[in-house]
Design an enzyme around this catalytic site. Sequence first.
Site, PDB file in Angstrom:
ATOM      1  N   ASP A  21       0.841  -1.202   0.000  1.00 49.76           N
ATOM      2  CA  ASP A  21       0.000   0.000   0.000  1.00 49.76           C
ATOM      3  C   ASP A  21       0.874   1.249   0.000  1.00 49.76           C
ATOM      4  OD1 ASP A  21      -2.351  -1.536   0.143  1.00 49.76           O
ATOM      5  OD2 ASP A  21      -2.147  -1.702   2.320  1.00 49.76           O
ATOM      6  N   ASP A  30       0.529   5.643  -0.049  1.00 53.85           N
ATOM      7  CA  ASP A  30      -0.273   6.861   0.042  1.00 53.85           C
ATOM      8  C   ASP A  30       0.483   8.004  -0.611  1.00 53.85           C
ATOM      9  OD1 ASP A  30      -2.107   5.387   1.491  1.00 53.85           O
ATOM     10  OD2 ASP A  30      -1.316   6.020   3.432  1.00 53.85           O
ATOM     11  N   ASP A  53       1.894  11.437  12.901  1.00 52.33           N
ATOM     12  CA  ASP A  53       2.014  10.917  14.259  1.00 52.33           C
ATOM     13  C   ASP A  53       3.449  10.614  14.677  1.00 52.33           C
ATOM     14  OD1 ASP A  53       2.199   8.772  12.540  1.00 52.33           O
ATOM     15  OD2 ASP A  53       0.437   7.728  13.297  1.00 52.33           O
TER      16      ASP A  53
END
Length: 449
Positions: free
Chosen positions: A72, A74, A152
């Site tokens: 994956d 992003d 984060d």
Amino acid sequence: MLNSLISTIKRWRKPSEPSGPRIVPRGDHNISRKEISRAALTVMKRLQDAGFEAYIVGGGVRDLMLGGHPKDFDVATDATPEQAKELFRGARIVGRRFRILHARIGREIIEVTTFRGHHSEGEEHEAQQSEHGMLLRDNVYGDLASDAARRDFTVNALYYTTKGFEVHDYTGGVHDIRERLIRMIGDPATRYKEDPVRMLRAVRFAAKLDFEIEEHTATPLKELAPLLRNIAPARLFDEVLKLLMAGHGERTFELLRQYRLWEHLFPGNAAALKDPAALELTRLALRNTDQRIREDRRVTPAFLYGALLWPAVRNEQQHLQDHGTPPVPALAQAAQKVVSAQLTHTAIPKRFSIPMREIWDLQLRLPQRNGNRAQRLSEHPRFRAAYDFLLLREQCGEIEPGLGQWWTDFQEADEEGRAQLVSKVQRSGGGRRRGRGSRGGRRRRPKAE
């Protein structure tokens, strides 16, 4: 003298403090475009051709730098969701707390996020916090530097661009990857209050990557753990799947217990762990799940949740039986009570809770093997899961061994062998089900001659 002081300040600056980007050139990192999804590269190129910035960001960059093969990817951009949507046919804007774009390229969906700004700079309709400090809405846009500061952990705030094939590091993520540390960007307590799920993410990344949680990042965890009660049960269910069904469940469980987070996810299980058999059953179930994932075998939340909630169910069932409730209704009542309590913490969709209950019910039926019962039980849709669960119960010492081996032999035997196994059980008096008379039912009187 002044230059020496400046050098000292730079040298001792904490890695999580943004201080301008560190640009890692192509020759100083190991990221290759061959390991990046073609769909993600297409999204980046289309955004760049339209005059926008575009970077691969987050876990994909982190895992590539660790030598992994992420699936994956992003993309972060300075284009707003509406601007980006115009570039991709069939794209959808999703999310309320922070709006993102799902761009479909072939069969892949690439998540495209707009650079985030500091929520304190947004208007009320863009940014909103609860009384506990949790962010309810956060659609405040910014630039690359502010986006890095809003992420984060430092290891998730690395940006890769195909323009120059560089990695941009604003928060010391490259340093922390090298030191194998999970470090919160900014003040950990404040960031956890903004979104308590970040506490679970810290543990998840530490377990997955085999990293340590940096001292200041770890310190507030025990104190702030009760904030997890403010998270919707449906969201926590999704987080539990990420925590325990990604191949590192046993290690994750130990870290969650260490930081007092487990008791806010599975309070019934946590209360039962004083019993060594319950603790061992929990570890065995997680270890079994990890092994199946490594072997690319099927896993289901129904089995894992069944194992995690079983110690509490078993204790409640025994309590009811001690007060005169027969075993079958005692199990049904105990299951209902424990599951209802668990639903206030994590949701359990019916597609998992129903088979979970069936696995539990079969634990009372598996000892009943006389006549045709064994054959019928072996044909039950949940038999295999119930059999595996029975083996775990024997392995952890909850019940005496023997029954599991009998069912193993039964499954491996041919028709004649199965008949002999059943006959042996009947001759020994085992596997009998008590008649109605033994349960207090009325006996049918024989007809008069």
